[in-house]
Write an enzyme that holds these catalytic residues in place. Sequence first.
Site, PDB file in Angstrom:
ATOM      1  N   MET A  30      14.107 -11.091 -15.338  1.00 52.13           N
ATOM      2  CA  MET A  30      13.521 -12.402 -15.013  1.00 52.13           C
ATOM      3  C   MET A  30      13.243 -13.183 -16.308  1.00 52.13           C
ATOM      4  O   MET A  30      12.450 -14.134 -16.304  1.00 52.13           O
ATOM      5  CB  MET A  30      12.241 -12.234 -14.203  1.00 52.13           C
ATOM      6  CG  MET A  30      12.515 -11.574 -12.844  1.00 52.13           C
ATOM      7  SD  MET A  30      11.356 -12.036 -11.554  1.00 52.13           S
ATOM      8  CE  MET A  30       9.851 -11.391 -12.227  1.00 52.13           C
ATOM      9  N   GLY A  31      13.849 -12.757 -17.399  1.00 53.05           N
ATOM     10  CA  GLY A  31      13.697 -13.500 -18.652  1.00 53.05           C
ATOM     11  C   GLY A  31      12.364 -13.248 -19.326  1.00 53.05           C
ATOM     12  O   GLY A  31      11.689 -12.256 -19.044  1.00 53.05           O
ATOM     13  N   ALA A  32      11.980 -14.171 -20.241  1.00 54.13           N
ATOM     14  CA  ALA A  32      10.823 -13.955 -21.131  1.00 54.13           C
ATOM     15  C   ALA A  32      10.993 -12.572 -21.768  1.00 54.13           C
ATOM     16  O   ALA A  32      10.133 -11.694 -21.651  1.00 54.13           O
ATOM     17  CB  ALA A  32       9.500 -14.094 -20.382  1.00 54.13           C
ATOM     18  N   GLY A  36      11.542  -4.248 -24.675  1.00 60.68           N
ATOM     19  CA  GLY A  36      11.760  -3.366 -23.512  1.00 60.68           C
ATOM     20  C   GLY A  36      13.040  -3.753 -22.778  1.00 60.68           C
ATOM     21  O   GLY A  36      13.868  -2.889 -22.441  1.00 60.68           O
ATOM     22  N   HIS A  37      13.230  -5.051 -22.549  1.00 64.98           N
ATOM     23  CA  HIS A  37      14.470  -5.515 -21.909  1.00 64.98           C
ATOM     24  C   HIS A  37      15.681  -5.166 -22.779  1.00 64.98           C
ATOM     25  O   HIS A  37      16.712  -4.720 -22.287  1.00 64.98           O
ATOM     26  CB  HIS A  37      14.443  -7.044 -21.738  1.00 64.98           C
ATOM     27  CG  HIS A  37      13.439  -7.567 -20.768  1.00 64.98           C
ATOM     28  ND1 HIS A  37      12.367  -8.334 -21.163  1.00 64.98           N
ATOM     29  CD2 HIS A  37      13.331  -7.452 -19.413  1.00 64.98           C
ATOM     30  CE1 HIS A  37      11.651  -8.680 -20.101  1.00 64.98           C
ATOM     31  NE2 HIS A  37      12.211  -8.146 -19.027  1.00 64.98           N
ATOM     32  N   GLN A  61      10.214 -12.947  -4.541  1.00 67.53           N
ATOM     33  CA  GLN A  61       9.466 -11.704  -4.786  1.00 67.53           C
ATOM     34  C   GLN A  61       8.041 -11.964  -5.248  1.00 67.53           C
ATOM     35  O   GLN A  61       7.298 -11.027  -5.521  1.00 67.53           O
ATOM     36  CB  GLN A  61      10.201 -10.794  -5.764  1.00 67.53           C
ATOM     37  CG  GLN A  61      10.186 -11.249  -7.203  1.00 67.53           C
ATOM     38  CD  GLN A  61      11.033 -10.338  -8.078  1.00 67.53           C
ATOM     39  OE1 GLN A  61      12.262 -10.320  -7.972  1.00 67.53           O
ATOM     40  NE2 GLN A  61      10.399  -9.547  -8.926  1.00 67.53           N
ATOM     41  N   GLN A 150      11.661   2.205 -16.347  1.00 66.99           N
ATOM     42  CA  GLN A 150      10.653   3.058 -15.701  1.00 66.99           C
ATOM     43  C   GLN A 150       9.322   2.327 -15.541  1.00 66.99           C
ATOM     44  O   GLN A 150       8.496   2.679 -14.703  1.00 66.99           O
ATOM     45  CB  GLN A 150      10.443   4.326 -16.521  1.00 66.99           C
ATOM     46  CG  GLN A 150       9.592   5.349 -15.792  1.00 66.99           C
ATOM     47  CD  GLN A 150       8.966   6.367 -16.714  1.00 66.99           C
ATOM     48  OE1 GLN A 150       9.657   6.961 -17.533  1.00 66.99           O
ATOM     49  NE2 GLN A 150       7.669   6.571 -16.590  1.00 66.99           N
ATOM     50  N   MET A 187       5.084  -3.036 -22.812  1.00 66.24           N
ATOM     51  CA  MET A 187       5.622  -4.385 -22.993  1.00 66.24           C
ATOM     52  C   MET A 187       5.903  -4.995 -21.631  1.00 66.24           C
ATOM     53  O   MET A 187       6.395  -4.324 -20.726  1.00 66.24           O
ATOM     54  CB  MET A 187       6.910  -4.328 -23.810  1.00 66.24           C
ATOM     55  CG  MET A 187       6.649  -3.971 -25.247  1.00 66.24           C
ATOM     56  SD  MET A 187       8.173  -3.941 -26.177  1.00 66.24           S
ATOM     57  CE  MET A 187       7.528  -3.435 -27.770  1.00 66.24           C
TER      58      MET A 187
END
Length: 282
Positions: A30-32, A36-37, A61, A150, A187
Amino acid sequence: MILFKKTADLDKWLDAQRKKANIIGFVPTMGALHPGHLSLITAAKNGNDLVVSSIFVNPTQFNNPRDFEKYPITIEKDIEMLEQAGCDVLFLPSVHEIYPDGFSTTKNYDLGFVETILDGKFRPGHFQGVCMVVHRLLDIVSPDNLYLGQKDYQQCMVIKKLIRIIGKFTINIHISPTLRESDGLAMSSRNMRLNTEERETAVTIYHSLLFIKNNISKGDVTAVKNQAKEILDNAGFKTDYVEIADATDLTLLNEWNGQQKIVVLVAAFLNEIRLIDNMVLN
Ligand code: AMP
Protein backbone atom coordinates in the site's frame (compact mmCIF):
# COMPACT_ATOMS: atom_id res chain seq x y z
CA MET A 1 11.78 0.22 -13.60
CA ILE A 2 8.70 0.30 -15.80
CA LEU A 3 5.62 1.94 -14.35
CA PHE A 4 2.16 0.78 -15.40
CA LYS A 5 -1.06 2.51 -14.43
CA LYS A 6 -3.41 0.59 -16.70
CA THR A 7 -4.29 -3.05 -16.19
CA ALA A 8 -4.51 -3.70 -19.93
CA ASP A 9 -0.97 -2.40 -20.53
CA LEU A 10 0.52 -4.45 -17.71
CA ASP A 11 -1.40 -7.50 -18.88
CA LYS A 12 0.00 -7.24 -22.39
CA TRP A 13 3.56 -6.71 -21.14
CA LEU A 14 3.37 -9.62 -18.68
CA ASP A 15 1.96 -11.92 -21.38
CA ALA A 16 5.05 -11.26 -23.47
CA GLN A 17 7.29 -11.99 -20.46
CA ARG A 18 5.52 -15.27 -19.75
CA LYS A 19 6.02 -16.34 -23.38
CA LYS A 20 9.75 -15.89 -22.75
CA ALA A 21 9.33 -18.23 -19.73
CA ASN A 22 10.30 -15.51 -17.30
CA ILE A 23 9.53 -16.37 -13.66
CA ILE A 24 7.57 -13.58 -11.97
CA GLY A 25 7.72 -12.58 -8.31
CA PHE A 26 5.08 -10.23 -6.90
CA VAL A 27 5.20 -7.89 -3.90
CA PRO A 28 1.85 -6.16 -3.25
CA THR A 29 1.97 -3.06 -1.02
CA MET A 30 0.00 0.00 0.00
CA GLY A 31 3.03 2.26 -0.44
CA ALA A 32 4.63 4.61 2.12
CA LEU A 33 7.50 2.19 1.74
CA HIS A 34 10.13 1.39 4.35
CA PRO A 35 13.00 -1.14 4.54
CA GLY A 36 10.52 -3.87 5.59
CA HIS A 37 8.84 -3.60 2.18
CA LEU A 38 12.21 -3.51 0.44
CA SER A 39 13.26 -6.73 2.18
CA LEU A 40 10.41 -8.41 0.27
CA ILE A 41 11.71 -6.93 -3.00
CA THR A 42 15.18 -8.28 -2.17
CA ALA A 43 13.74 -11.73 -1.39
CA ALA A 44 11.88 -11.64 -4.72
CA LYS A 45 15.01 -10.56 -6.63
CA ASN A 46 16.71 -13.77 -5.54
CA GLY A 47 14.15 -16.23 -6.85
CA ASN A 48 12.66 -14.68 -9.98
CA ASP A 49 13.51 -13.28 -13.41
CA LEU A 50 11.21 -10.31 -12.88
CA VAL A 51 9.95 -8.54 -9.77
CA VAL A 52 6.60 -6.79 -9.96
CA SER A 53 5.42 -4.62 -7.10
CA SER A 54 2.14 -2.78 -6.69
CA ILE A 55 1.16 0.26 -4.70
CA PHE A 56 -2.56 0.57 -4.06
CA VAL A 57 -4.19 1.92 -0.92
CA ASN A 58 -7.17 -0.38 -0.99
CA PRO A 59 -10.34 1.39 0.18
CA THR A 60 -12.29 -1.82 0.78
CA GLN A 61 -9.98 -3.05 3.54
CA PHE A 62 -10.33 0.03 5.74
CA ASN A 63 -13.11 -0.50 8.25
CA ASN A 64 -12.37 2.99 9.61
CA PRO A 65 -12.77 5.78 6.99
CA ARG A 66 -10.49 8.13 8.93
CA ASP A 67 -7.68 5.55 8.88
CA PHE A 68 -8.07 5.46 5.08
CA GLU A 69 -8.05 9.26 4.74
CA LYS A 70 -4.94 9.52 6.92
CA TYR A 71 -3.01 6.64 5.34
CA PRO A 72 0.44 8.05 4.42
CA ILE A 73 1.19 8.57 0.71
CA THR A 74 4.81 9.13 -0.38
CA ILE A 75 4.70 8.02 -3.98
CA GLU A 76 7.74 9.91 -5.36
CA LYS A 77 9.97 8.53 -2.62
CA ASP A 78 8.45 5.05 -3.04
CA ILE A 79 9.35 5.03 -6.74
CA GLU A 80 12.94 6.00 -5.93
CA MET A 81 13.21 3.30 -3.25
CA LEU A 82 11.82 0.60 -5.54
CA GLU A 83 14.18 1.60 -8.31
CA GLN A 84 17.15 1.45 -5.97
CA ALA A 85 16.05 -1.95 -4.69
CA GLY A 86 16.04 -3.26 -8.28
CA CYS A 87 12.30 -3.71 -8.72
CA ASP A 88 11.50 -4.26 -12.42
CA VAL A 89 7.87 -3.19 -12.61
CA LEU A 90 5.61 -0.99 -10.51
CA PHE A 91 1.86 -1.29 -10.94
CA LEU A 92 0.20 1.88 -9.71
CA PRO A 93 -3.48 1.50 -10.51
CA SER A 94 -6.37 3.87 -9.86
CA VAL A 95 -9.35 2.70 -7.81
CA HIS A 96 -11.27 2.30 -11.09
CA GLU A 97 -8.61 -0.06 -12.51
CA ILE A 98 -8.96 -2.35 -9.50
CA TYR A 99 -12.71 -2.02 -9.04
CA PRO A 100 -14.09 -1.28 -12.53
CA ASP A 101 -17.61 -2.19 -11.37
CA GLY A 102 -17.40 -0.19 -8.15
CA PHE A 103 -17.34 -1.67 -4.66
CA SER A 104 -20.76 -3.32 -4.82
CA THR A 105 -19.29 -6.73 -5.35
CA THR A 106 -21.24 -9.90 -4.69
CA LYS A 107 -18.05 -11.72 -3.68
CA ASN A 108 -17.98 -13.10 -0.19
CA TYR A 109 -14.98 -15.24 0.64
CA ASP A 110 -15.66 -18.08 3.02
CA LEU A 111 -12.62 -17.59 5.24
CA GLY A 112 -14.14 -19.45 8.17
CA PHE A 113 -12.53 -19.38 11.62
CA VAL A 114 -9.58 -17.12 10.71
CA GLU A 115 -11.96 -14.23 10.02
CA THR A 116 -13.70 -14.51 13.40
CA ILE A 117 -10.66 -13.80 15.59
CA LEU A 118 -8.05 -11.08 16.22
CA ASP A 119 -8.14 -8.51 13.38
CA GLY A 120 -11.05 -10.40 11.81
CA LYS A 121 -13.07 -9.70 14.95
CA PHE A 122 -11.82 -6.17 15.65
CA ARG A 123 -11.83 -4.94 12.04
CA PRO A 124 -15.13 -6.22 10.58
CA GLY A 125 -14.93 -6.64 6.81
CA HIS A 126 -11.18 -5.96 6.72
CA PHE A 127 -10.12 -9.37 5.45
CA GLN A 128 -12.93 -9.48 2.87
CA GLY A 129 -11.43 -6.23 1.51
CA VAL A 130 -7.93 -7.73 1.59
CA CYS A 131 -9.21 -10.76 -0.34
CA MET A 132 -10.96 -8.59 -2.93
CA VAL A 133 -7.83 -6.64 -3.76
CA VAL A 134 -5.43 -9.60 -3.59
CA HIS A 135 -7.74 -11.70 -5.80
CA ARG A 136 -7.87 -8.90 -8.37
CA LEU A 137 -4.10 -8.30 -8.25
CA LEU A 138 -3.33 -12.02 -8.59
CA ASP A 139 -5.69 -12.23 -11.57
CA ILE A 140 -3.80 -9.36 -13.20
CA VAL A 141 -0.20 -10.31 -12.33
CA SER A 142 -0.52 -14.11 -12.14
CA PRO A 143 2.82 -14.44 -10.37
CA ASP A 144 4.81 -17.63 -9.79
CA ASN A 145 5.92 -16.39 -6.38
CA LEU A 146 4.16 -14.10 -3.90
CA TYR A 147 6.07 -12.26 -1.15
CA LEU A 148 4.39 -11.34 2.14
CA GLY A 149 5.58 -10.09 5.53
CA GLN A 150 5.23 -11.94 8.82
CA LYS A 151 4.38 -8.53 10.31
CA ASP A 152 0.82 -9.24 9.06
CA TYR A 153 0.69 -12.78 10.42
CA GLN A 154 -3.06 -13.27 10.18
CA GLN A 155 -3.15 -11.70 6.72
CA CYS A 156 -0.63 -14.30 5.52
CA MET A 157 -3.01 -17.04 6.69
CA VAL A 158 -5.98 -15.32 5.06
CA ILE A 159 -4.14 -15.01 1.73
CA LYS A 160 -3.07 -18.66 1.84
CA LYS A 161 -6.72 -19.57 2.40
CA LEU A 162 -7.87 -17.22 -0.39
CA ILE A 163 -5.52 -18.92 -2.85
CA ARG A 164 -6.93 -22.30 -1.82
CA ILE A 165 -10.49 -20.99 -2.23
CA ILE A 166 -9.81 -19.54 -5.70
CA GLY A 167 -8.23 -22.85 -6.66
CA LYS A 168 -6.81 -21.90 -10.05
CA PHE A 169 -3.46 -20.42 -9.00
CA THR A 170 -0.23 -22.30 -8.44
CA ILE A 171 1.62 -19.66 -6.48
CA ASN A 172 4.43 -20.23 -4.01
CA ILE A 173 4.05 -18.02 -0.96
CA HIS A 174 7.21 -16.70 0.71
CA ILE A 175 6.92 -15.08 4.12
CA SER A 176 9.72 -12.72 5.18
CA PRO A 177 10.57 -11.92 8.82
CA THR A 178 9.47 -8.61 10.35
CA LEU A 179 12.03 -5.84 9.98
CA ARG A 180 12.33 -3.68 13.08
CA GLU A 181 13.72 -0.28 13.99
CA SER A 182 16.84 -0.30 16.17
CA ASP A 183 14.75 -0.13 19.38
CA GLY A 184 12.58 -3.05 18.26
CA LEU A 185 9.47 -1.28 16.93
CA ALA A 186 8.18 -3.16 13.90
CA MET A 187 8.55 -1.03 10.78
CA SER A 188 5.17 0.08 9.51
CA SER A 189 3.82 2.74 7.18
CA ARG A 190 1.55 3.88 10.00
CA ASN A 191 4.63 4.73 12.13
CA MET A 192 4.97 7.84 9.90
CA ARG A 193 1.85 9.17 11.60
CA LEU A 194 3.34 8.99 15.11
CA ASN A 195 4.56 12.21 16.72
CA THR A 196 7.83 12.19 18.70
CA GLU A 197 6.19 11.28 21.98
CA GLU A 198 3.99 8.60 20.42
CA ARG A 199 7.00 7.16 18.60
CA GLU A 200 8.81 6.73 21.93
CA THR A 201 5.79 5.03 23.46
CA ALA A 202 5.13 2.83 20.40
CA VAL A 203 8.04 0.52 21.21
CA THR A 204 6.07 -0.70 24.24
CA ILE A 205 4.25 -3.02 21.82
CA TYR A 206 7.54 -4.80 21.20
CA HIS A 207 8.26 -4.81 24.94
CA SER A 208 4.89 -6.45 25.63
CA LEU A 209 5.77 -9.25 23.18
CA LEU A 210 9.18 -9.69 24.81
CA PHE A 211 7.50 -9.75 28.21
CA ILE A 212 5.43 -12.74 27.14
CA LYS A 213 8.41 -14.43 25.48
CA ASN A 214 10.43 -14.11 28.70
CA ASN A 215 7.68 -14.97 31.18
CA ILE A 216 5.50 -17.59 29.52
CA SER A 217 5.55 -21.05 30.98
CA LYS A 218 3.66 -24.28 30.46
CA GLY A 219 0.07 -24.28 31.71
CA ASP A 220 -2.37 -21.38 32.07
CA VAL A 221 -1.26 -18.36 30.00
CA THR A 222 -4.09 -15.94 30.87
CA ALA A 223 -2.09 -14.21 33.62
CA VAL A 224 0.91 -13.49 31.37
CA LYS A 225 -1.44 -12.15 28.66
CA ASN A 226 -3.16 -9.88 31.20
CA GLN A 227 0.19 -8.61 32.48
CA ALA A 228 1.29 -7.77 28.92
CA LYS A 229 -1.98 -5.91 28.41
CA GLU A 230 -1.34 -3.99 31.60
CA ILE A 231 2.08 -2.92 30.28
CA LEU A 232 0.31 -1.49 27.21
CA ASP A 233 -2.49 0.12 29.25
CA ASN A 234 0.07 1.78 31.55
CA ALA A 235 1.91 3.23 28.55
CA GLY A 236 -1.34 4.81 27.32
CA PHE A 237 -2.41 2.29 24.68
CA LYS A 238 -5.99 1.25 24.08
CA THR A 239 -5.53 -2.44 23.45
CA ASP A 240 -7.72 -4.43 21.04
CA TYR A 241 -6.06 -7.72 21.93
CA VAL A 242 -3.05 -9.49 23.34
CA GLU A 243 -3.39 -13.13 22.33
CA ILE A 244 -1.37 -16.29 22.24
CA ALA A 245 -2.25 -18.66 19.43
CA ASP A 246 -1.14 -21.87 17.78
CA ALA A 247 1.36 -20.68 15.16
CA THR A 248 0.07 -23.04 12.48
CA ASP A 249 -3.70 -22.43 12.62
CA LEU A 250 -4.16 -19.43 14.97
CA THR A 251 -6.33 -21.32 17.46
CA LEU A 252 -6.35 -19.02 20.50
CA LEU A 253 -4.87 -20.55 23.62
CA ASN A 254 -5.42 -20.09 27.35
CA GLU A 255 -3.31 -23.17 28.09
CA TRP A 256 0.07 -23.99 26.60
CA ASN A 257 1.52 -27.49 26.71
CA GLY A 258 5.07 -26.19 26.47
CA GLN A 259 5.67 -27.96 23.13
CA GLN A 260 3.21 -26.38 20.70
CA LYS A 261 4.69 -23.71 18.39
CA ILE A 262 2.93 -20.51 19.35
CA VAL A 263 2.65 -16.91 18.20
CA VAL A 264 1.92 -13.89 20.36
CA LEU A 265 -0.16 -11.24 18.60
CA VAL A 266 -0.91 -7.70 19.71
CA ALA A 267 -3.08 -4.91 18.29
CA ALA A 268 -3.38 -1.61 20.12
CA PHE A 269 -4.25 2.02 19.51
CA LEU A 270 -1.93 4.84 20.41
CA ASN A 271 -4.37 7.74 20.22
CA GLU A 272 -5.98 7.17 16.81
CA ILE A 273 -3.13 5.14 15.28
CA ARG A 274 -3.59 1.38 15.37
CA LEU A 275 -0.42 -0.69 15.49
CA ILE A 276 -0.02 -4.46 15.25
CA ASP A 277 2.89 -6.77 15.91
CA ASN A 278 3.59 -10.42 16.61
CA MET A 279 6.34 -12.78 17.67
CA VAL A 280 6.67 -16.51 17.05
CA LEU A 281 7.94 -18.36 20.12
CA ASN A 282 9.79 -21.67 20.48
P1 AMP B 1 1.50 -2.92 3.44
O1 AMP B 1 2.07 -1.86 2.54
O2 AMP B 1 1.42 -2.51 4.86
O3 AMP B 1 0.21 -3.49 2.90
O4 AMP B 1 2.55 -4.12 3.42
C1 AMP B 1 2.94 -4.73 2.23
C2 AMP B 1 3.72 -5.98 2.56
O5 AMP B 1 4.87 -5.64 3.32
C3 AMP B 1 2.91 -6.96 3.42
O6 AMP B 1 3.14 -8.28 2.98
C4 AMP B 1 3.46 -6.71 4.80
O7 AMP B 1 3.33 -7.82 5.67
C5 AMP B 1 4.92 -6.43 4.49
N1 AMP B 1 5.53 -5.67 5.61
C6 AMP B 1 5.01 -4.59 6.24
N2 AMP B 1 5.82 -4.21 7.26
C7 AMP B 1 6.87 -5.08 7.26
C8 AMP B 1 8.03 -5.23 8.08
N3 AMP B 1 8.27 -4.41 9.11
N4 AMP B 1 8.90 -6.23 7.79
C9 AMP B 1 8.65 -7.08 6.76
N5 AMP B 1 7.57 -7.00 5.97
C10 AMP B 1 6.69 -6.01 6.19
